[in-house]
Design a protein around this motif. Structure first.
Motif, PDB file in Angstrom:
ATOM      1  N   SER A 266      10.137  27.423 -27.578  1.00  0.00           N
ATOM      2  CA  SER A 266       9.284  26.534 -28.717  1.00  0.00           C
ATOM      3  C   SER A 266      10.356  26.556 -29.276  1.00  0.00           C
ATOM      4  N   ARG A 267      11.262  27.682 -30.190  1.00  0.00           N
ATOM      5  CA  ARG A 267      11.954  27.177 -31.399  1.00  0.00           C
ATOM      6  C   ARG A 267      13.197  26.457 -31.053  1.00  0.00           C
ATOM      7  N   LEU A 268      13.374  27.102 -29.459  1.00  0.00           N
ATOM      8  CA  LEU A 268      15.166  26.328 -28.751  1.00  0.00           C
ATOM      9  C   LEU A 268      14.862  24.664 -28.435  1.00  0.00           C
ATOM     10  N   LYS A 269      13.713  24.437 -28.144  1.00  0.00           N
ATOM     11  CA  LYS A 269      13.076  23.346 -28.091  1.00  0.00           C
ATOM     12  C   LYS A 269      12.671  22.234 -29.406  1.00  0.00           C
ATOM     13  N   ALA A 270      12.294  23.007 -30.602  1.00  0.00           N
ATOM     14  CA  ALA A 270      12.267  21.988 -31.150  1.00  0.00           C
ATOM     15  C   ALA A 270      13.568  22.053 -32.078  1.00  0.00           C
ATOM     16  N   LEU A 271      14.365  22.648 -31.511  1.00  0.00           N
ATOM     17  CA  LEU A 271      15.924  22.788 -31.962  1.00  0.00           C
ATOM     18  C   LEU A 271      16.881  21.784 -31.082  1.00  0.00           C
ATOM     19  N   GLN A 272      16.215  21.122 -29.834  1.00  0.00           N
ATOM     20  CA  GLN A 272      16.531  20.121 -29.407  1.00  0.00           C
ATOM     21  C   GLN A 272      16.193  19.218 -29.978  1.00  0.00           C
ATOM     22  N   GLN A 273      15.116  18.894 -30.505  1.00  0.00           N
ATOM     23  CA  GLN A 273      14.792  17.903 -31.098  1.00  0.00           C
ATOM     24  C   GLN A 273      16.064  17.255 -31.693  1.00  0.00           C
ATOM     25  N   LYS A 274      16.415  18.102 -32.965  1.00  0.00           N
ATOM     26  CA  LYS A 274      17.065  17.611 -34.532  1.00  0.00           C
ATOM     27  C   LYS A 274      18.751  17.366 -33.800  1.00  0.00           C
ATOM     28  N   HIS A 275      18.888  18.275 -32.310  1.00  0.00           N
ATOM     29  CA  HIS A 275      20.190  18.279 -31.466  1.00  0.00           C
ATOM     30  C   HIS A 275      20.257  17.793 -30.280  1.00  0.00           C
ATOM     31  N   PRO A 276      20.434  16.550 -29.679  1.00  0.00           N
ATOM     32  CA  PRO A 276      19.718  15.712 -28.302  1.00  0.00           C
ATOM     33  C   PRO A 276      20.869  15.708 -27.874  1.00  0.00           C
ATOM     34  N   ASN A 277      22.065  15.888 -29.043  1.00  0.00           N
ATOM     35  CA  ASN A 277      23.186  15.931 -27.548  1.00  0.00           C
ATOM     36  C   ASN A 277      24.490  17.555 -27.658  1.00  0.00           C
ATOM     37  N   ALA A 279      24.777  20.043 -25.719  1.00  0.00           N
ATOM     38  CA  ALA A 279      24.087  20.472 -24.200  1.00  0.00           C
ATOM     39  C   ALA A 279      24.065  22.088 -24.397  1.00  0.00           C
ATOM     40  N   THR A 280      24.631  22.945 -24.923  1.00  0.00           N
ATOM     41  CA  THR A 280      24.440  25.296 -25.423  1.00  0.00           C
ATOM     42  C   THR A 280      22.816  24.608 -25.615  1.00  0.00           C
ATOM     43  N   ILE A 281      22.383  24.199 -26.170  1.00  0.00           N
ATOM     44  CA  ILE A 281      20.807  24.279 -26.821  1.00  0.00           C
ATOM     45  C   ILE A 281      20.651  24.354 -25.634  1.00  0.00           C
ATOM     46  N   ALA A 282      19.993  22.826 -24.427  1.00  0.00           N
ATOM     47  CA  ALA A 282      19.747  22.600 -22.945  1.00  0.00           C
ATOM     48  C   ALA A 282      19.771  23.609 -21.440  1.00  0.00           C
ATOM     49  N   LYS A 283      21.357  24.696 -21.703  1.00  0.00           N
ATOM     50  CA  LYS A 283      21.188  25.191 -21.146  1.00  0.00           C
ATOM     51  C   LYS A 283      20.826  26.686 -21.441  1.00  0.00           C
ATOM     52  N   GLN A 284      20.687  26.876 -23.296  1.00  0.00           N
ATOM     53  CA  GLN A 284      19.875  28.209 -22.826  1.00  0.00           C
ATOM     54  C   GLN A 284      18.040  28.032 -23.234  1.00  0.00           C
ATOM     55  N   ILE A 285      18.058  26.454 -23.029  1.00  0.00           N
ATOM     56  CA  ILE A 285      16.452  26.155 -22.763  1.00  0.00           C
ATOM     57  C   ILE A 285      16.129  26.543 -21.379  1.00  0.00           C
ATOM     58  N   GLU A 286      16.791  26.449 -20.371  1.00  0.00           N
ATOM     59  CA  GLU A 286      16.843  26.978 -18.990  1.00  0.00           C
ATOM     60  C   GLU A 286      17.257  28.081 -18.704  1.00  0.00           C
ATOM     61  N   ILE A 287      18.032  29.005 -19.690  1.00  0.00           N
ATOM     62  CA  ILE A 287      18.022  30.318 -19.171  1.00  0.00           C
ATOM     63  C   ILE A 287      16.827  31.065 -19.681  1.00  0.00           C
ATOM     64  N   VAL A 288      16.101  30.509 -20.741  1.00  0.00           N
ATOM     65  CA  VAL A 288      14.760  31.628 -20.865  1.00  0.00           C
ATOM     66  C   VAL A 288      13.412  31.139 -19.970  1.00  0.00           C
TER      67      VAL A 288
END
Length: 302
Positions: A266-277, A279-288
């Motif tokens: 949930s925290r990572l997805k909320a952070l992704q909304q703030k930083h949609p571009n 790529a590191t956050i997107a990969k971290q969501i995939e890891i979780v």
């Protein structure tokens, strides 16, 4: 060209130096030469000769060399490789591109004398270089040689900086860098001393600047990644409240290691909304989502 040469000192080896300097030959005939006298070397003579001293009888005699002997001498016929390309051997070429300059960075050594400064240009360049690989656990390097280089260089720089950080009046800037080095040393498994020093130095840095987002993030990251989730969370929250993005990611990592996968996701997805571009956050969501536990275990760009 005429040169006077001592009859007692000249030898066949000297003939080579004469040829190299333009003296092609020695005279074939002439008057006898007494010990200690000089012989004239004339460029116009066709045949070369060397004068040798007879050390046993004190007499001086001539040793002649004909043109064929000299012509076949490898030293006389050598090639100047600085001016001529050798046959069959490629000429190396050198070019310089992508020139980078390291910015000069100086910081105060102590908090009591800002004019007493320390040049940390190379130190900061090294920290920036390996932070993507060793800032978080587990470290991630492209090769064993890169890992070895990072360990050896880190130990060298940490040993250099440590006396300044251990000064009771060490500046915030010195303490922050010492904490970064020791924290990465802990992640690289260089020994428990790095973990202890890292915590000590960053705690002192926060004492110097309690509101520092970076210092609070580093301390919280060290604590939480070392198992102190509850203690580390308050420092990470303080950094996150100042929009320190990496603190949010470390909070997600702490949730994950504390067996709270939903909170991490949930925290990572909320952070992704703030930083949609990002790529590191997107990969971290995939890891979780894949059920793994280390969101910093990412492929490193070569």
């Amino acid at each position: 060209m005429n040169k006077s040469v001592s009859a007692k000192l000249i030898s066949s080896a000297f003939l080579i130096s004469l040829v190299a300097t333009g003296c092609e030959s020695l005279p074939t005939s002439g008057t006898s030469t007494a010990p200690g006298s000089a012989v004239v070397v004339d460029d116009t003579t066709d045949t070369a000769a060397a004068i040798e001293a007879d050390t046993t009888g004190g007499k001086v005699f001539k040793v002649k060399y004909d043109a064929n002997e000299l012509r076949n001498d490898p030293l006389i016929n050598s090639v100047d490789i600085t001016a001529t390309q050798l046959p069959g051997i490629p000429t190396p070429t050198v070019s310089v591109s992508d020139v980078n300059y390291i910015a000069t960075v100086v910081i105060p050594k102590t908090r009591i004398n800002p004019n007493d400064q320390l040049d940390v240009s190379l130190l900061d360049d090294f920290i920036d270089e390996i932070s993507p690989n060793a800032r978080h656990y587990p470290p991630n390097f492209n090769s064993k040689s890169d890992l070895y280089y990072a360990k050896e260089k880190l130990k060298e720089l940490e040993q250099w900086l440590r006396p300044f950080a251990e000064d009771e009046n060490a500046s915030y800037e010195v303490l922050l860098r010492a904490a970064k080095l020791n924290g990465m040393g802990r992640n690289l498994d260089l020994g428990s001393d790095f973990a202890v020093r890292g915590s000590t130095f960053i705690a002192k840095a926060i004492d110097r600047q309690p509101e520092s987002a970076e210092a609070n993030f580093i301390y919280g990251m060290m604590l939480s990644e070392g198992g102190g989730f509850k203690e580390g969370k308050k420092y990470l929250m303080k950094a996150a409240s100042q929009s320190y993005k990496e603190a949010e990611q470390s909070l997600a990592q702490a949730d994950l290691l504390n067996d709270n996968r939903p909170a991490a996701l949930s925290r990572l997805k909320a952070l992704q909304q703030k930083h949609p571009n990002d790529a590191t956050i997107a990969k971290q969501i995939e890891i979780v989502e894949a059920g793994k536990y280390y969101i910093w275990d990412l492929p490193v760009a070569k």
